[in-house]
Design a protein around this motif. Structure first.
Motif, PDB file in Angstrom:
ATOM      1  N   MET A  97       0.855  -1.200   0.000  1.00  0.00           N
ATOM      2  CA  MET A  97       0.000   0.000   0.000  1.00  0.00           C
ATOM      3  C   MET A  97       0.883   1.240   0.000  1.00  0.00           C
ATOM      4  O   MET A  97       1.890   1.296   0.697  1.00  0.00           O
ATOM      5  N   ASP A  98       0.492   2.288  -0.793  1.00  0.00           N
ATOM      6  CA  ASP A  98       1.304   3.505  -0.792  1.00  0.00           C
ATOM      7  C   ASP A  98       0.662   4.554   0.107  1.00  0.00           C
ATOM      8  O   ASP A  98      -0.358   4.325   0.746  1.00  0.00           O
ATOM      9  N   ASP A  99       1.272   5.763   0.112  1.00  0.00           N
ATOM     10  CA  ASP A  99       0.803   6.807   1.021  1.00  0.00           C
ATOM     11  C   ASP A  99      -0.568   7.344   0.640  1.00  0.00           C
ATOM     12  O   ASP A  99      -1.230   7.992   1.456  1.00  0.00           O
ATOM     13  N   GLU A 100      -1.012   7.117  -0.604  1.00  0.00           N
ATOM     14  CA  GLU A 100      -2.309   7.638  -1.036  1.00  0.00           C
ATOM     15  C   GLU A 100      -3.435   6.626  -0.863  1.00  0.00           C
ATOM     16  O   GLU A 100      -4.530   6.813  -1.370  1.00  0.00           O
ATOM     17  N   GLY A 101      -3.180   5.527  -0.156  1.00  0.00           N
ATOM     18  CA  GLY A 101      -4.206   4.521   0.078  1.00  0.00           C
ATOM     19  C   GLY A 101      -4.474   3.642  -1.123  1.00  0.00           C
ATOM     20  O   GLY A 101      -5.563   3.092  -1.260  1.00  0.00           O
ATOM     21  N   LEU A 102      -3.500   3.481  -1.990  1.00  0.00           N
ATOM     22  CA  LEU A 102      -3.624   2.605  -3.146  1.00  0.00           C
ATOM     23  C   LEU A 102      -2.825   1.325  -2.893  1.00  0.00           C
ATOM     24  O   LEU A 102      -1.856   1.319  -2.135  1.00  0.00           O
TER      25      LEU A 102
ATOM     26  N   THR B 103      -1.025  -2.429  -4.318  1.00  0.00           N
ATOM     27  CA  THR B 103      -0.399  -3.169  -5.421  1.00  0.00           C
ATOM     28  C   THR B 103      -1.097  -4.525  -5.576  1.00  0.00           C
ATOM     29  O   THR B 103      -1.848  -4.975  -4.698  1.00  0.00           O
ATOM     30  N   ILE B 104      -0.814  -5.184  -6.693  1.00  0.00           N
ATOM     31  CA  ILE B 104      -1.360  -6.540  -6.911  1.00  0.00           C
ATOM     32  C   ILE B 104      -0.857  -7.487  -5.823  1.00  0.00           C
ATOM     33  O   ILE B 104      -1.611  -8.333  -5.327  1.00  0.00           O
TER      34      ILE B 104
ATOM     35  N   ARG C 224       0.414  -1.441 -11.674  1.00  0.00           N
ATOM     36  CA  ARG C 224      -1.004  -1.197 -11.381  1.00  0.00           C
ATOM     37  C   ARG C 224      -1.189  -0.919  -9.896  1.00  0.00           C
ATOM     38  O   ARG C 224      -0.606  -1.598  -9.044  1.00  0.00           O
ATOM     39  N   LEU C 225      -2.075   0.051  -9.606  1.00  0.00           N
ATOM     40  CA  LEU C 225      -2.438   0.366  -8.227  1.00  0.00           C
ATOM     41  C   LEU C 225      -3.962   0.356  -8.119  1.00  0.00           C
ATOM     42  O   LEU C 225      -4.660   0.825  -9.021  1.00  0.00           O
ATOM     43  N   TYR C 226      -4.459  -0.174  -7.000  1.00  0.00           N
ATOM     44  CA  TYR C 226      -5.898  -0.360  -6.833  1.00  0.00           C
ATOM     45  C   TYR C 226      -6.366   0.376  -5.591  1.00  0.00           C
ATOM     46  O   TYR C 226      -5.633   0.485  -4.592  1.00  0.00           O
ATOM     47  N   ASP C 227      -7.627   0.833  -5.625  1.00  0.00           N
ATOM     48  CA  ASP C 227      -8.173   1.541  -4.462  1.00  0.00           C
ATOM     49  C   ASP C 227      -8.836   0.560  -3.509  1.00  0.00           C
ATOM     50  O   ASP C 227      -8.858  -0.659  -3.746  1.00  0.00           O
ATOM     51  N   ALA C 228      -9.403   1.088  -2.406  1.00  0.00           N
ATOM     52  CA  ALA C 228      -9.980   0.227  -1.364  1.00  0.00           C
ATOM     53  C   ALA C 228     -11.145  -0.608  -1.888  1.00  0.00           C
ATOM     54  O   ALA C 228     -11.393  -1.730  -1.429  1.00  0.00           O
TER      55      ALA C 228
END
Length: 301
Positions: free
Chosen positions: A1-6, A8-9, A43-47
């Motif tokens: 998870m990154d700092d923006e709440g996204l 990874t696979i 790719r980055l995914y949200d909650a």
């Protein structure tokens, strides 16, 4: 998870227990689009991806194709509508599997070879109309051109072959035996002989008289057998006289020949198979009563 709440696979895989390869594939086909990509192109995914991923897995486990899953997720169709279509499809598959199971059970019970197995499968898959035509063809050949008891013809012609979409092995076995029976040239000839005899001797008889004779045999011979009357005894001669009335020696000989040919037993078997196919309880067999009557006719010609 990154700092923006996204996410990874890899994180989604650990969170849901699903393989990275599967998540990546569902993402590639558009079922799980990423929220954005990192500077490195990952790719980055949200909650919401977690819930979406769990829904995809559930729908796939229930057998929905990816196209249907994507349409549901994109709200192009309701889940209820898709589910209804899949219920119908599953019902068809279940009927097919039950039919296969029934055929294979018959194959195992009969110890069938390859040719018979193909025949069993072909017969089991006939449509209701095709089954009806087999019986009608048999009845037409047996009764054609004869002035036989109309009730007898109607009973045989209008007997429904109600083999269900998901028959039991017993019903498949009964239908196959019946189809083999009515297509047997020897059986057709024997039944034709019986109908010819009926036509020759029905003068003055009411429609349905053939049924009354069978009932009389079951009643009178059955009672005699219960009382221990032997077929070669004087009491048996009286039972035969009550059954056949003032029939002459030639008439008695004709009845004896029909019994010796097994016509009554075969007709009873025909009715028994019909009952099994249509899911009805078969009537009690009277084969022993007709065997007793044959023995009595031989003893008292």
């Amino acid at each position: 998870m990154d700092d923006e709440g996204l996410f990874t696979i890899g994180w989604l895989s650990r969170r849901t227990g699903m393989p990275v390869r599967t998540i990546r594939y569902w993402s590639d086909v558009g079922a799980l689009p990423p929220a954005e990509r990192s500077e490195g192109g990952y790719r980055l995914y949200d909650a919401g991806a977690v819930a979406r991923l769990e829904l995809i897995r559930t729908l796939r486990e229930l057998g929905l194709g990816l196209d249907d899953v994507r349409r549901v997720l994109e709200r192009k169709v309701t889940l209820a509508d898709v589910a209804a279509v899949h219920v119908d499809a599953l019902d068809a598959q279940i009927r097919t599997l039950r039919l296969r199971r029934a055929v294979l059970s018959t194959v195992a019970r009969r110890r069938s070879g390859t040719e018979e197995t193909k025949l069993l499968n072909d017969l089991a898959r006939l449509s209701a109309e095709e089954r009806r035509r087999i019986i009608e063809n048999f009845v037409d050949e047996v009764f054609g051109g004869l002035d036989a008891d109309p009730e007898l013809r109607n009973r045989m012609r209008h007997t429904e072959i109600g083999l269900p979409d998901d028959p039991t092995p017993e019903q498949v076995d009964a239908w196959v035996e019946l189809a083999e029976l009515v297509r047997d040239p020897d059986f057709r000839r024997r039944m034709r002989d019986m109908v010819e005899h009926n036509a020759q001797n029905r003068a003055g008889q009411e429609p349905g008289a053939f049924m009354w004779f069978a009932k009389k045999v079951a009643w009178q011979v059955g009672q005699a057998r219960e009382n221990g009357v032997r077929p070669d005894s004087p009491e048996a001669a009286e039972v035969v006289r009550r059954l056949l009335g003032d029939m002459d020696a030639d008439g008695r000989a004709a009845v004896r020949r029909r019994l010796e040919a097994g016509l009554f037993a075969e007709a009873e078997r025909y009715r028994h198979l019909m009952a099994v196919i249509n899911g009805r309880e078969p009537k009690p067999s009277h084969a022993d009563d007709f065997a007793w009557l044959l023995a009595a006719l031989r003893a008292h010609p």
